[in-house]
Motif scaffolding. Structure first.
Motif, PDB file in Angstrom:
ATOM      1  N   MET A  42      61.330 -10.101  52.755  1.00  0.00           N
ATOM      2  CA  MET A  42      62.773 -10.072  52.548  1.00  0.00           C
ATOM      3  C   MET A  42      63.446 -11.026  53.529  1.00  0.00           C
ATOM      4  O   MET A  42      63.291 -10.889  54.744  1.00  0.00           O
ATOM      5  N   LYS A  43      64.187 -11.979  53.007  1.00  0.00           N
ATOM      6  CA  LYS A  43      64.891 -12.918  53.881  1.00  0.00           C
ATOM      7  C   LYS A  43      66.119 -12.244  54.493  1.00  0.00           C
ATOM      8  O   LYS A  43      66.736 -11.375  53.870  1.00  0.00           O
ATOM      9  N   PRO A  44      66.499 -12.620  55.704  1.00  0.00           N
ATOM     10  CA  PRO A  44      67.724 -12.069  56.304  1.00  0.00           C
ATOM     11  C   PRO A  44      68.919 -12.342  55.404  1.00  0.00           C
ATOM     12  O   PRO A  44      68.993 -13.397  54.744  1.00  0.00           O
ATOM     13  N   ARG A  45      69.849 -11.380  55.358  1.00  0.00           N
ATOM     14  CA  ARG A  45      71.010 -11.542  54.506  1.00  0.00           C
ATOM     15  C   ARG A  45      72.232 -10.943  55.169  1.00  0.00           C
ATOM     16  O   ARG A  45      72.130  -9.975  55.909  1.00  0.00           O
ATOM     17  N   LYS A  46      73.373 -11.521  54.889  1.00  0.00           N
ATOM     18  CA  LYS A  46      74.635 -11.006  55.406  1.00  0.00           C
ATOM     19  C   LYS A  46      75.044  -9.804  54.564  1.00  0.00           C
ATOM     20  O   LYS A  46      74.988  -9.853  53.329  1.00  0.00           O
ATOM     21  N   GLY A  47      75.474  -8.738  55.240  1.00  0.00           N
ATOM     22  CA  GLY A  47      75.854  -7.579  54.471  1.00  0.00           C
ATOM     23  C   GLY A  47      76.386  -6.453  55.322  1.00  0.00           C
ATOM     24  O   GLY A  47      76.534  -6.570  56.546  1.00  0.00           O
ATOM     25  N   SER A  48      76.667  -5.337  54.660  1.00  0.00           N
ATOM     26  CA  SER A  48      77.206  -4.145  55.307  1.00  0.00           C
ATOM     27  C   SER A  48      76.434  -2.929  54.814  1.00  0.00           C
ATOM     28  O   SER A  48      75.887  -2.931  53.699  1.00  0.00           O
ATOM     29  N   LEU A  49      76.396  -1.890  55.634  1.00  0.00           N
ATOM     30  CA  LEU A  49      75.690  -0.658  55.293  1.00  0.00           C
ATOM     31  C   LEU A  49      76.632   0.528  55.386  1.00  0.00           C
ATOM     32  O   LEU A  49      77.398   0.644  56.347  1.00  0.00           O
ATOM     33  N   LEU A  50      76.549   1.413  54.406  1.00  0.00           N
ATOM     34  CA  LEU A  50      77.252   2.684  54.464  1.00  0.00           C
ATOM     35  C   LEU A  50      76.258   3.757  54.862  1.00  0.00           C
ATOM     36  O   LEU A  50      75.218   3.925  54.201  1.00  0.00           O
ATOM     37  N   ILE A  51      76.563   4.457  55.939  1.00  0.00           N
ATOM     38  CA  ILE A  51      75.684   5.508  56.449  1.00  0.00           C
ATOM     39  C   ILE A  51      76.365   6.850  56.212  1.00  0.00           C
ATOM     40  O   ILE A  51      77.503   7.063  56.625  1.00  0.00           O
ATOM     41  N   LYS A  52      75.639   7.749  55.547  1.00  0.00           N
ATOM     42  CA  LYS A  52      76.216   9.047  55.210  1.00  0.00           C
ATOM     43  C   LYS A  52      75.115  10.098  55.180  1.00  0.00           C
ATOM     44  O   LYS A  52      74.050   9.870  54.600  1.00  0.00           O
ATOM     45  N   ASP A  53      75.376  11.224  55.808  1.00  0.00           N
ATOM     46  CA  ASP A  53      74.421  12.336  55.820  1.00  0.00           C
ATOM     47  C   ASP A  53      73.047  11.905  56.334  1.00  0.00           C
ATOM     48  O   ASP A  53      72.015  12.366  55.857  1.00  0.00           O
ATOM     49  N   GLY A  54      73.056  10.993  57.298  1.00  0.00           N
ATOM     50  CA  GLY A  54      71.810  10.606  57.944  1.00  0.00           C
ATOM     51  C   GLY A  54      70.969   9.594  57.206  1.00  0.00           C
ATOM     52  O   GLY A  54      69.861   9.270  57.644  1.00  0.00           O
ATOM     53  N   VAL A  55      71.466   9.076  56.081  1.00  0.00           N
ATOM     54  CA  VAL A  55      70.700   8.092  55.315  1.00  0.00           C
ATOM     55  C   VAL A  55      71.564   6.868  55.029  1.00  0.00           C
ATOM     56  O   VAL A  55      72.791   6.879  55.203  1.00  0.00           O
ATOM     57  N   ILE A  56      70.914   5.809  54.577  1.00  0.00           N
ATOM     58  CA  ILE A  56      71.623   4.607  54.135  1.00  0.00           C
ATOM     59  C   ILE A  56      72.118   4.873  52.721  1.00  0.00           C
ATOM     60  O   ILE A  56      71.338   4.882  51.761  1.00  0.00           O
ATOM     61  N   ALA A  57      73.415   5.104  52.599  1.00  0.00           N
ATOM     62  CA  ALA A  57      73.988   5.479  51.301  1.00  0.00           C
ATOM     63  C   ALA A  57      74.359   4.268  50.455  1.00  0.00           C
ATOM     64  O   ALA A  57      74.564   4.402  49.249  1.00  0.00           O
ATOM     65  N   GLY A  58      74.455   3.107  51.075  1.00  0.00           N
ATOM     66  CA  GLY A  58      74.788   1.904  50.324  1.00  0.00           C
ATOM     67  C   GLY A  58      74.459   0.659  51.121  1.00  0.00           C
ATOM     68  O   GLY A  58      74.610   0.636  52.343  1.00  0.00           O
ATOM     69  N   VAL A  59      73.980  -0.370  50.422  1.00  0.00           N
ATOM     70  CA  VAL A  59      73.737  -1.693  51.014  1.00  0.00           C
ATOM     71  C   VAL A  59      74.575  -2.685  50.224  1.00  0.00           C
ATOM     72  O   VAL A  59      74.412  -2.828  49.001  1.00  0.00           O
ATOM     73  N   PHE A  60      75.484  -3.377  50.907  1.00  0.00           N
ATOM     74  CA  PHE A  60      76.446  -4.259  50.250  1.00  0.00           C
ATOM     75  C   PHE A  60      76.205  -5.689  50.732  1.00  0.00           C
ATOM     76  O   PHE A  60      76.350  -5.985  51.917  1.00  0.00           O
ATOM     77  N   ILE A  61      75.837  -6.559  49.801  1.00  0.00           N
ATOM     78  CA  ILE A  61      75.454  -7.927  50.130  1.00  0.00           C
ATOM     79  C   ILE A  61      76.439  -8.907  49.499  1.00  0.00           C
ATOM     80  O   ILE A  61      76.875  -8.717  48.355  1.00  0.00           O
TER      81      ILE A  61
END
Length: 424
Positions: A42-61
């Protein structure tokens, strides 16, 4: 944590203060970072993460629309997010445990220093299960700053346990080799029952250690896998050769240097003679080593290389064999088998990674995979080791690109373990 409070916490309810912003209703957004995954492809990518209830709830690229309502936002511009690190070979509870207060104080300091340096999970390769179970639970409940702990039961022949018995053993000399986590294996042992007992003691794996035959290793491996338990073996179990261990289909083989013992004549090996040959300068026979390494690859067996340990003990074959294993496609896991400092001091896992990168032909992205995704898989974990939606939120926020300089991994500004934030 005060010593007398640990046992109380183990039977109580997690304190409200251990819940983080990431576990609130709408979640925490880690915004505008460079995401460097545990998967080397996986190549590095610019993005944001939503963290909820102790897990990664969303990956936004890229242009993905970010959630509009969250509980909190962390601005990560100019920073990098990676999976939390995993040390695949530690020993937290094998020292002198006779003075419980002193021992527990030292263990807690080591655990806190591990977490401070980005280590969010460890694979403990055999120790006192009573102590390890207590700290595993305290870590799971976020009661102390500590990595998640997964540990093994040590299976070996009776002569090994007789050899290592010493005054001051926490369970007494009579019990060493006679507990579910230090288990003496003979030809009459009910292997299935021994593994069930180890499982009852909370282990995730069986450490196949010493004084076992090829037939016994195979029986242990089959029975453990049938019960959903991993098998983590020394590369050479004496008298069993490394090829017998590889053919058994164990999940990992520890210590690259010990693969050299495959070259010794005969179907079995004797420990004194084996090490005498190494001290005389035994060199790798690549035809024999390649055959062994390809057997490991075919069976999906990970190589727990411990090259920093080997370098410090002048075992020159370790890096050569690890490099060849990597060339042939054997998956490498990063483990130290080394002493960790109790105070805020550099950790040996960085040294392990640097040897893998500088002497074993691995790129920084491959080294990162060895200390994240590969270590998760060898421990039997599918819920961590990468930055993907639905995985556990064990993450590091660091100031520089780890694919250029691995040392950035070990000075995180933020450590997240199961969604709980630790800032440093």
């Amino acid at each position: 944590m005060k010593r007398k409070s640990l046992i109380l916490l183990l039977t109580g309810v997690m304190a409200c203060s251990s819940w983080s912003l990431a576990q609130q209703k709408r979640g925490l957004l880690l915004k505008d970072a460079t995401i460097v995954d545990g998967d080397a492809f996986m190549k590095p990518r610019k993005g944001s993460l939503l963290i909820k209830d102790g897990v990664i709830a969303g990956v936004f690229i890229g242009n993905d629309q970010l959630p509009k309502e969250v509980d909190s936002v962390v601005d990560c511009k100019g920073k990098y997010i990676t999976p939390g690190l995993i040390d695949g070979h530690v020993h937290l509870a094998t020292g002198d445990l006779s003075d419980r207060k002193k021992a527990m104080d030292g263990i807690e300091k080591v655990l806190a220093n591990m977490l401070r340096h980005g280590i969010t999970t460890v694979r403990d390769m055999a120790g006192d299960a009573v102590t390890l179970a207590a700290y595993k639970r305290a870590s799971e409940w976020q009661q102390i700053p500590a990595p998640a702990i997964f540990y093994a039961a040590q299976f070996a022949g009776p002569s090994y346990f007789e050899m290592v018995k010493r005054p001051g053993d926490i369970n007494g000399n009579a019990l060493l080799g006679a507990t579910p986590w230090y288990c003496s294996i003979t030809d009459t042992t009910n292997i299935e029952l021994a593994i069930a007992a180890a499982k009852g003691a909370g282990v995730s794996g069986i450490k196949v250690y010493a004084d076992l035959s090829a037939a016994q290793i195979l029986a242990i491996t089959k029975a453990a896998h049938a019960q959903g338990i991993q098998v983590w073996s020394h590369a050479a179990v004496f008298p069993a050769k490394p090829s017998a261990v590889a053919k058994a289909g164990v999940n990992s083989m520890s210590h690259s240097n010990d693969l050299i013992f495959e070259q010794l004549a005969g179907d079995t090996i004797e420990i004194g003679n084996a090490w005498e040959q190494v001290y005389k300068g035994l060199k790798a026979d690549w035809a024999k080593q390649d055959k062994l390494l390809l057997e490991m690859k075919a069976n999906g067996t990970f190589l727990d290389a411990t090259v920093f340990h080997a370098e410090n003990n002048k075992m020159v074959n370790a890096v050569l064999i690890t490099a060849r294993a990597h060339q042939l496609g054997v998956k490498i896991v990063a483990g130290t088998d080394w002493i960790y400092p109790e105070e805020n001091a550099p950790v040996p896992l960085l040294d392990e990674l640097l040897v893998l990168a500088k002497k074993c032909g691995m790129s920084n992205s491959e080294v990162l995979q060895s200390v994240t995704l590969n270590n998760a898989r060898v421990t039997g974990l599918q819920d961590r080791g990468a930055v993907k939606k639905g995985l556990r939120a064990d993450l590091l926020l660091i100031d520089g690109d780890p694919l250029k300089d691995l040392s950035f991994l070990f000075s995180p500004s933020l450590v997240m373990k199961a969604g709980k934030i630790y800032k440093y």
